[in-house]
Design a protein around this motif. Structure first.
Motif, PDB file in Angstrom:
ATOM      1  N   LEU A 133       5.930 -50.870 -51.583  1.00 30.79           N
ATOM      2  CA  LEU A 133       7.592 -50.738 -51.615  1.00 30.79           C
ATOM      3  C   LEU A 133       8.194 -50.403 -50.414  1.00 30.79           C
ATOM      4  N   VAL A 134       9.106 -51.315 -49.998  1.00 34.41           N
ATOM      5  CA  VAL A 134       9.826 -50.839 -48.708  1.00 34.41           C
ATOM      6  C   VAL A 134      11.173 -50.014 -48.900  1.00 34.41           C
ATOM      7  N   LYS A 135      11.680 -50.831 -50.063  1.00 32.04           N
ATOM      8  CA  LYS A 135      13.141 -49.996 -50.676  1.00 32.04           C
ATOM      9  C   LYS A 135      13.451 -50.525 -51.741  1.00 32.04           C
ATOM     10  N   SER A 136      14.088 -49.740 -52.874  1.00 26.94           N
ATOM     11  CA  SER A 136      14.734 -50.237 -54.018  1.00 26.94           C
ATOM     12  C   SER A 136      16.105 -49.396 -54.226  1.00 26.94           C
ATOM     13  N   ALA A 137      17.057 -50.193 -54.088  1.00 32.24           N
ATOM     14  CA  ALA A 137      18.555 -49.590 -54.220  1.00 32.24           C
ATOM     15  C   ALA A 137      19.378 -50.575 -54.713  1.00 32.24           C
ATOM     16  N   ASP A 138      20.606 -50.223 -55.107  1.00 30.87           N
ATOM     17  CA  ASP A 138      21.858 -51.171 -55.328  1.00 30.87           C
ATOM     18  C   ASP A 138      22.026 -52.014 -54.109  1.00 30.87           C
ATOM     19  N   LYS A 139      22.591 -53.324 -54.243  1.00 26.47           N
ATOM     20  CA  LYS A 139      22.494 -54.140 -53.021  1.00 26.47           C
ATOM     21  C   LYS A 139      23.443 -53.442 -51.806  1.00 26.47           C
ATOM     22  N   GLY A 140      24.412 -53.054 -51.958  1.00 29.53           N
ATOM     23  CA  GLY A 140      25.088 -52.551 -50.946  1.00 29.53           C
ATOM     24  C   GLY A 140      24.461 -51.360 -50.131  1.00 29.53           C
ATOM     25  N   THR A 141      23.740 -50.349 -50.883  1.00 28.59           N
ATOM     26  CA  THR A 141      23.122 -49.409 -50.231  1.00 28.59           C
ATOM     27  C   THR A 141      22.077 -49.932 -49.397  1.00 28.59           C
ATOM     28  N   PHE A 142      21.370 -51.054 -50.130  1.00 33.73           N
ATOM     29  CA  PHE A 142      20.135 -51.596 -49.654  1.00 33.73           C
ATOM     30  C   PHE A 142      20.499 -52.239 -48.030  1.00 33.73           C
ATOM     31  N   ILE A 143      21.426 -53.235 -48.229  1.00 33.55           N
ATOM     32  CA  ILE A 143      21.968 -53.715 -47.091  1.00 33.55           C
ATOM     33  C   ILE A 143      22.435 -52.827 -45.994  1.00 33.55           C
ATOM     34  N   GLU A 144      23.130 -51.829 -46.174  1.00 31.45           N
ATOM     35  CA  GLU A 144      23.389 -50.770 -45.325  1.00 31.45           C
ATOM     36  C   GLU A 144      22.387 -49.976 -44.554  1.00 31.45           C
ATOM     37  N   SER A 145      21.209 -49.886 -45.201  1.00 31.07           N
ATOM     38  CA  SER A 145      20.196 -49.162 -44.800  1.00 31.07           C
ATOM     39  C   SER A 145      19.350 -49.841 -43.866  1.00 31.07           C
ATOM     40  N   PHE A 146      19.587 -51.228 -43.629  1.00 33.11           N
ATOM     41  CA  PHE A 146      18.751 -52.019 -42.749  1.00 33.11           C
ATOM     42  C   PHE A 146      19.731 -52.424 -41.562  1.00 33.11           C
ATOM     43  N   GLN A 147      20.887 -52.037 -41.547  1.00 40.25           N
ATOM     44  CA  GLN A 147      21.868 -52.384 -40.330  1.00 40.25           C
ATOM     45  C   GLN A 147      21.362 -52.053 -38.979  1.00 40.25           C
ATOM     46  N   TYR A 148      20.430 -51.127 -38.793  1.00 39.56           N
ATOM     47  CA  TYR A 148      19.773 -50.675 -37.649  1.00 39.56           C
ATOM     48  C   TYR A 148      19.048 -51.694 -36.844  1.00 39.56           C
ATOM     49  N   LEU A 149      18.685 -52.693 -37.720  1.00 44.09           N
ATOM     50  CA  LEU A 149      18.118 -53.632 -37.241  1.00 44.09           C
ATOM     51  C   LEU A 149      18.615 -54.521 -36.368  1.00 44.09           C
ATOM     52  N   ARG A 150      20.279 -54.439 -36.547  1.00 43.39           N
ATOM     53  CA  ARG A 150      21.145 -55.363 -35.541  1.00 43.39           C
ATOM     54  C   ARG A 150      20.631 -55.201 -34.175  1.00 43.39           C
ATOM     55  N   GLU A 151      20.939 -56.323 -33.390  1.00 43.58           N
ATOM     56  CA  GLU A 151      20.656 -56.249 -31.849  1.00 43.58           C
ATOM     57  C   GLU A 151      21.912 -56.008 -31.072  1.00 43.58           C
ATOM     58  N   SER A 152      21.737 -55.643 -30.183  1.00 45.61           N
ATOM     59  CA  SER A 152      23.078 -55.128 -29.090  1.00 45.61           C
ATOM     60  C   SER A 152      24.096 -56.353 -29.158  1.00 45.61           C
ATOM     61  N   GLY A 153      25.133 -56.107 -29.531  1.00 41.10           N
ATOM     62  CA  GLY A 153      26.333 -57.001 -29.387  1.00 41.10           C
ATOM     63  C   GLY A 153      26.750 -57.524 -30.850  1.00 41.10           C
ATOM     64  N   GLU A 154      25.587 -57.236 -31.743  1.00 43.65           N
ATOM     65  CA  GLU A 154      26.069 -57.893 -33.048  1.00 43.65           C
ATOM     66  C   GLU A 154      26.888 -57.057 -34.038  1.00 43.65           C
ATOM     67  N   ASP A 155      28.189 -57.424 -34.218  1.00 42.48           N
ATOM     68  CA  ASP A 155      29.297 -56.677 -35.096  1.00 42.48           C
ATOM     69  C   ASP A 155      29.321 -56.877 -36.417  1.00 42.48           C
ATOM     70  N   ARG A 156      28.520 -58.010 -37.034  1.00 36.49           N
ATOM     71  CA  ARG A 156      28.587 -58.215 -38.522  1.00 36.49           C
ATOM     72  C   ARG A 156      27.467 -57.646 -39.309  1.00 36.49           C
ATOM     73  N   PRO A 157      27.580 -57.361 -40.312  1.00 33.78           N
ATOM     74  CA  PRO A 157      26.452 -56.909 -41.357  1.00 33.78           C
ATOM     75  C   PRO A 157      25.489 -57.951 -41.440  1.00 33.78           C
ATOM     76  N   LEU A 158      24.176 -57.602 -41.376  1.00 32.41           N
ATOM     77  CA  LEU A 158      23.045 -58.525 -41.471  1.00 32.41           C
ATOM     78  C   LEU A 158      22.885 -58.921 -42.908  1.00 32.41           C
ATOM     79  N   SER A 159      22.694 -60.224 -43.133  1.00 38.16           N
ATOM     80  CA  SER A 159      22.332 -60.725 -44.465  1.00 38.16           C
ATOM     81  C   SER A 159      20.941 -60.221 -45.106  1.00 38.16           C
ATOM     82  N   LEU A 160      20.795 -60.485 -46.479  1.00 39.02           N
ATOM     83  CA  LEU A 160      19.503 -60.453 -46.861  1.00 39.02           C
ATOM     84  C   LEU A 160      18.346 -61.235 -46.107  1.00 39.02           C
ATOM     85  N   GLU A 161      18.832 -62.529 -45.832  1.00 40.38           N
ATOM     86  CA  GLU A 161      17.753 -63.139 -45.498  1.00 40.38           C
ATOM     87  C   GLU A 161      17.233 -62.694 -44.015  1.00 40.38           C
TER      88      GLU A 161
END
Length: 248
Positions: free
Chosen positions: A207-235
């Motif tokens: 298990l990597v993570k189990s959470a409500d969708k909003g919390t789940f997506i927010e917890s992975f935003q550190y994966l954004r690369e420099s210059g990206e200013d939009r939230p990452l999608s699940l894909e």
């Protein structure tokens, strides 16, 4: 009370281990189970249902230990698993006649409604159905005995985009009263963007993570690369996590 509570679910094979997976599904919620092929999604679902014997962990449904109350729990379950097929020369009407005998709460009116909705012809034989129509037929059966929990493995697989979208709308309608819940695995993450309340992510049997969708997506935003200013999608979250080996 949780509809489904999975704690420390473990299943060992020679070349794969489902390792201590835990998550909880509440009433009136849709949970998407995601992970790449071979991550353990189907093993998780089959272990929950006791279709494969888990080596460890517990499963509770409707506040009851599943293994000790399996027959009663399955009366309130609607299940669609991939890879299950019917005898190809049987007519749908014959298969339904056998299936309805297993459920004390079979709802013939609901069954007829879903036959019409999915444009299924009872006189047709299984061999005459496309893969998408087979999925629709299995869904019609699963939806026709007043189940409170639906466990679905790739339910939108093989469906055209319009049928897939219609099915997602149906999922939202099913849980609207707060009495029914859905757990389903899928590799089509755009479907989850539209209808899921919660996300559970399994990677390499863990298990990597189990959470409500909003919390789940927010917890992975550190994966954004420099210059990206939009939230990452699940894909994008899945692709970057799998390719780069990130964990939370």
């Amino acid at each position: 009370m949780a509809v489904l509570s999975v704690k420390g679910l473990t299943k060992r094979y020679d070349n794969f281990t489902l390792d201590g997976v835990s998550f909880t599904l509440q009433p009136g919620r849709i949970m998407g189970l995601i992970g790449k092929n071979g991550a353990g999604k189907t093993t998780t679902l089959k272990s929950i249902l006791n279709l494969v014997r888990a080596d460890g962990g517990t499963v509770e449904m409707f506040g009851r230990d599943f293994l000790q109350n399996e027959q009663q729990c399955k009366q309130e379950l609607g299940v669609v698993l991939g890879g299950i097929d019917f005898y190809s020369h049987k007519r749908l009407s014959s298969i339904t006649e056998v299936t309805r005998r297993f459920y004390t709460n079979w709802d013939e009116q609901a069954y007829q409604k879903y036959l019409d909705m999915f444009e299924l012809v009872p006189s047709k034989k299984v061999k005459e159905l496309s893969s998408g129509m087979k999925v629709k037929y299995m869904l019609a059966l699963a939806l026709s005995h007043n189940a409170k929990l639906f466990i679905l493995d790739e339910p939108t697989s093989g469906l055209d985009p319009v049928s897939r979208d219609d099915l997602l709308v149906l999922f939202r309608e099913l849980v609207r009263d707060g009495e029914r819940s859905i757990l389903y695995s899928t590799h089509i993450t755009s479907d989850l963007e539209k209808c899921a309340d919660d996300i559970t992510y399994i990677k390499d049997g863990k298990l990597v993570k189990s959470a409500d969708k909003g919390t789940f997506i927010e917890s992975f935003q550190y994966l954004r690369e420099s210059g990206e200013d939009r939230p990452l999608s699940l894909e994008e979250i899945m692709i970057r996590t799998e390719r780069r080996g990130y964990d939370v």
